[in-house]
Design a protein around this motif. Structure first.
Motif, PDB file in Angstrom:
ATOM      1  N   ALA A 116       0.837  -1.207   0.000  1.00  0.00           N
ATOM      2  CA  ALA A 116       0.000   0.000   0.000  1.00  0.00           C
ATOM      3  C   ALA A 116       0.875   1.263   0.000  1.00  0.00           C
ATOM      4  N   ILE A 117       1.964   1.245   0.769  1.00  0.00           N
ATOM      5  CA  ILE A 117       2.883   2.388   0.801  1.00  0.00           C
ATOM      6  C   ILE A 117       3.545   2.576  -0.564  1.00  0.00           C
ATOM      7  N   MET A 118       3.891   1.468  -1.218  1.00  0.00           N
ATOM      8  CA  MET A 118       4.493   1.567  -2.551  1.00  0.00           C
ATOM      9  C   MET A 118       3.509   2.162  -3.550  1.00  0.00           C
ATOM     10  N   ALA A 119       2.216   1.869  -3.389  1.00  0.00           N
ATOM     11  CA  ALA A 119       1.201   2.475  -4.259  1.00  0.00           C
ATOM     12  C   ALA A 119       1.124   3.982  -4.003  1.00  0.00           C
ATOM     13  N   PHE A 120       1.208   4.380  -2.730  1.00  0.00           N
ATOM     14  CA  PHE A 120       1.199   5.811  -2.400  1.00  0.00           C
ATOM     15  C   PHE A 120       2.423   6.515  -2.989  1.00  0.00           C
ATOM     16  N   ASP A 121       3.564   5.827  -2.956  1.00  0.00           N
ATOM     17  CA  ASP A 121       4.787   6.384  -3.542  1.00  0.00           C
ATOM     18  C   ASP A 121       4.601   6.642  -5.030  1.00  0.00           C
ATOM     19  N   ARG A 122       3.970   5.705  -5.736  1.00  0.00           N
ATOM     20  CA  ARG A 122       3.721   5.879  -7.169  1.00  0.00           C
ATOM     21  C   ARG A 122       2.726   7.018  -7.407  1.00  0.00           C
ATOM     22  N   TYR A 123       1.733   7.127  -6.516  1.00  0.00           N
ATOM     23  CA  TYR A 123       0.766   8.220  -6.625  1.00  0.00           C
ATOM     24  C   TYR A 123       1.469   9.570  -6.483  1.00  0.00           C
ATOM     25  N   ALA A 124       2.334   9.681  -5.484  1.00  0.00           N
ATOM     26  CA  ALA A 124       3.049  10.940  -5.265  1.00  0.00           C
ATOM     27  C   ALA A 124       3.958  11.263  -6.446  1.00  0.00           C
ATOM     28  N   ALA A 125       4.604  10.242  -7.023  1.00  0.00           N
ATOM     29  CA  ALA A 125       5.525  10.464  -8.139  1.00  0.00           C
ATOM     30  C   ALA A 125       4.790  10.903  -9.406  1.00  0.00           C
ATOM     31  N   VAL A 126       3.622  10.312  -9.650  1.00  0.00           N
ATOM     32  CA  VAL A 126       2.896  10.585 -10.895  1.00  0.00           C
ATOM     33  C   VAL A 126       1.987  11.809 -10.761  1.00  0.00           C
ATOM     34  N   CYS A 127       1.274  11.900  -9.639  1.00  0.00           N
ATOM     35  CA  CYS A 127       0.265  12.948  -9.488  1.00  0.00           C
ATOM     36  C   CYS A 127       0.793  14.220  -8.826  1.00  0.00           C
ATOM     37  N   LYS A 128       1.880  14.111  -8.050  1.00  0.00           N
ATOM     38  CA  LYS A 128       2.443  15.283  -7.367  1.00  0.00           C
ATOM     39  C   LYS A 128       3.951  15.368  -7.631  1.00  0.00           C
ATOM     40  N   PRO A 129       4.364  15.401  -8.894  1.00  0.00           N
ATOM     41  CA  PRO A 129       5.804  15.330  -9.195  1.00  0.00           C
ATOM     42  C   PRO A 129       6.622  16.477  -8.613  1.00  0.00           C
ATOM     43  N   LEU A 130       6.049  17.679  -8.552  1.00  0.00           N
ATOM     44  CA  LEU A 130       6.798  18.831  -8.036  1.00  0.00           C
ATOM     45  C   LEU A 130       7.004  18.747  -6.522  1.00  0.00           C
ATOM     46  N   HIS A 131       6.059  18.131  -5.837  1.00  0.00           N
ATOM     47  CA  HIS A 131       6.150  18.015  -4.383  1.00  0.00           C
ATOM     48  C   HIS A 131       6.712  16.662  -3.951  1.00  0.00           C
ATOM     49  N   PRO A 133       9.734  15.166  -3.908  1.00  0.00           N
ATOM     50  CA  PRO A 133      10.901  15.102  -3.003  1.00  0.00           C
ATOM     51  C   PRO A 133      10.567  15.466  -1.563  1.00  0.00           C
ATOM     52  N   ILE A 134       9.560  16.332  -1.374  1.00  0.00           N
ATOM     53  CA  ILE A 134       9.166  16.726  -0.017  1.00  0.00           C
ATOM     54  C   ILE A 134       8.264  15.659   0.608  1.00  0.00           C
ATOM     55  N   ILE A 135       7.293  15.200  -0.191  1.00  0.00           N
ATOM     56  CA  ILE A 135       6.350  14.187   0.317  1.00  0.00           C
ATOM     57  C   ILE A 135       7.081  12.909   0.695  1.00  0.00           C
ATOM     58  N   MET A 136       8.000  12.471  -0.157  1.00  0.00           N
ATOM     59  CA  MET A 136       8.708  11.212   0.064  1.00  0.00           C
ATOM     60  C   MET A 136      10.178  11.500   0.391  1.00  0.00           C
ATOM     61  N   SER A 137      10.386  12.307   1.402  1.00  0.00           N
ATOM     62  CA  SER A 137      11.756  12.602   1.838  1.00  0.00           C
ATOM     63  C   SER A 137      12.386  11.348   2.434  1.00  0.00           C
ATOM     64  N   GLN A 138      13.709  11.334   2.500  1.00  0.00           N
ATOM     65  CA  GLN A 138      14.406  10.156   3.010  1.00  0.00           C
ATOM     66  C   GLN A 138      13.963   9.819   4.434  1.00  0.00           C
ATOM     67  N   ARG A 139      13.850  10.849   5.268  1.00  0.00           N
ATOM     68  CA  ARG A 139      13.448  10.622   6.661  1.00  0.00           C
ATOM     69  C   ARG A 139      12.050  10.020   6.739  1.00  0.00           C
ATOM     70  N   ARG A 140      11.126  10.545   5.925  1.00  0.00           N
ATOM     71  CA  ARG A 140       9.756  10.042   5.947  1.00  0.00           C
ATOM     72  C   ARG A 140       9.691   8.604   5.435  1.00  0.00           C
ATOM     73  N   CYS A 141      10.478   8.295   4.420  1.00  0.00           N
ATOM     74  CA  CYS A 141      10.501   6.924   3.887  1.00  0.00           C
ATOM     75  C   CYS A 141      10.988   5.934   4.946  1.00  0.00           C
ATOM     76  N   ILE A 142      12.025   6.328   5.683  1.00  0.00           N
ATOM     77  CA  ILE A 142      12.555   5.458   6.740  1.00  0.00           C
ATOM     78  C   ILE A 142      11.505   5.256   7.834  1.00  0.00           C
ATOM     79  N   HIS A 143      10.806   6.332   8.196  1.00  0.00           N
ATOM     80  CA  HIS A 143       9.763   6.224   9.214  1.00  0.00           C
ATOM     81  C   HIS A 143       8.626   5.323   8.737  1.00  0.00           C
ATOM     82  N   MET A 144       8.228   5.474   7.474  1.00  0.00           N
ATOM     83  CA  MET A 144       7.143   4.654   6.932  1.00  0.00           C
ATOM     84  C   MET A 144       7.536   3.180   6.889  1.00  0.00           C
ATOM     85  N   ALA A 145       8.756   2.909   6.452  1.00  0.00           N
ATOM     86  CA  ALA A 145       9.222   1.523   6.382  1.00  0.00           C
ATOM     87  C   ALA A 145       9.324   0.910   7.779  1.00  0.00           C
TER      88      ALA A 145
END
Length: 314
Positions: A116-131, A133-145
């Motif tokens: 489900a998180i990987m689907a959200f990552d694809r959503y952020a990449a495709v639908c919110k490309p400008l944001h 890097p902020i939405i999926m920052s390294q720190r947030r990715c580590i926290h989510m994982a």
């Protein structure tokens, strides 16, 4: 032939495919080959994702987490299955069965949330490309994982406990090839309706809720992709998302058929076939689905085979 003379009375007997003994040798070969491919494929994905700077992105961070999950997933069950298929001793110790149940459930629960998180990552990449890097920052990715792994193991603690405390009245013959919730509940000699209801609620939360979120996310992604003017960019987005959807389909629909139903209606033969899909086939195919459909990963694997790549790593 099932039990070693020195085996404890607390040991469980895994029937596996004992009712079809002619299948044991070919299945041993198939499972061994699948396990080798799963090890090779998942370890390769983990190594290139960690070492290749061109794959330093949230998507491949989560893909490497998925590969680690699948690596542990198969190692949790397949070696025991191979021993049982080739040997006369079909037993597994009580402690080994409980450990296998807990780890298998923990890894499966973690994968439900991770997809489900990987689907959200694809959503952020495709639908919110400008944001992105902020939405999926390294720190947030580590926290989510980290949250995903903790949630999966916490859920397994609850489900495993609910399963092992059910009285079995000495029943210890499991008509399966590893220790799994529906097969263990079949051994109960007491009313299990409360256990079944609790397990179905947890199963629905971990399977149906993430699947609904994934499908909803991909509806939004499909709309965004159709608005992309560049045919090349549109195809790249579709190709990446198609890989993830294929993995989701293989995993969720087989797991749902097992865990979102009353264990009392559990069919042994169907259960074994479904378990083969989400326990062996899916973890084996996942790395090849991602590599065969992904130019970046294929290029990274080719670079990893060159001497220059390892010289740079020093």
């Amino acid at each position: 032939m099932w039990i070693n003379n020195q085996s404890s009375q607390d040991d469980f007997i895994l029937l596996g495919f004992l009712d079809h003994p002619w299948l044991e040798t070919p299945l041993f070969v198939i499972f061994l080959v699948a396990y080798i491919f799963a090890l090779f494929g998942n370890i390769s994905i983990i190594l290139v994702s960690c070492l290749d700077p061109q794959l330093d992105s949230p998507m491949y961070f989560f893909v490497s987490n998925l590969s680690l999950l699948d690596l542990c997933y198969t190692t949790c069950t397949v070696p025991q299955m191979l021993v049982n298929l080739r040997g006369k001793d079909k037993t597994i110790s009580y402690g080994g069965c409980v450990a296998q149940l807990y780890i298998f459930l923990a890894l499966g629960s973690t994968e439900c949330i991770l997809l489900a998180i990987m689907a959200f990552d694809r959503y952020a990449a495709v639908c919110k490309p400008l944001h992105y890097p902020i939405i999926m920052s390294q720190r947030r990715c580590i926290h989510m994982a980290t949250g995903t792994w903790i949630s999966g193991f916490a859920n397994s603690l609850v489900q495993s406990t609910l399963t092992v405390v059910v009285p079995r009245c000495g029943h210890r013959v499991i008509d399966h090839f590893f220790c799994e919730v529906p097969a263990l509940l079949k051994l109960a000699c007491a009313d299990t309706h409360v256990n079944e209801a609790e397990l179905n609620v947890l199963g629905a939360l971990l399977l149906l809720v993430p699947l609904t979120l994934i499908l909803g996310t991909y509806v939004l992604i499909a709309r965004a992709v159709m608005r992309i003017h560049s045919a090349e960019s549109r195809w790249k987005s579709f190709n990446t998302c198609a890989s993830h959807l294929l993995v989701v389909s293989l995993f969720y629909f087989t797991a749902i058929s097992m865990y979102v139903q009353p264990p009392s209606s559990y069919s042994h033969d169907r259960g074994k076939i479904m378990a083969l899909f989400y326990g062996i086939i899916t973890p084996t195919l996942n790395p090849f689905i991602y590599t065969l459909r992904n130019k970046d990963v294929k290029a990274a694997l080719r670079r990893a085979l060159t001497k220059e790549f390892w010289v740079k790593m020093r």
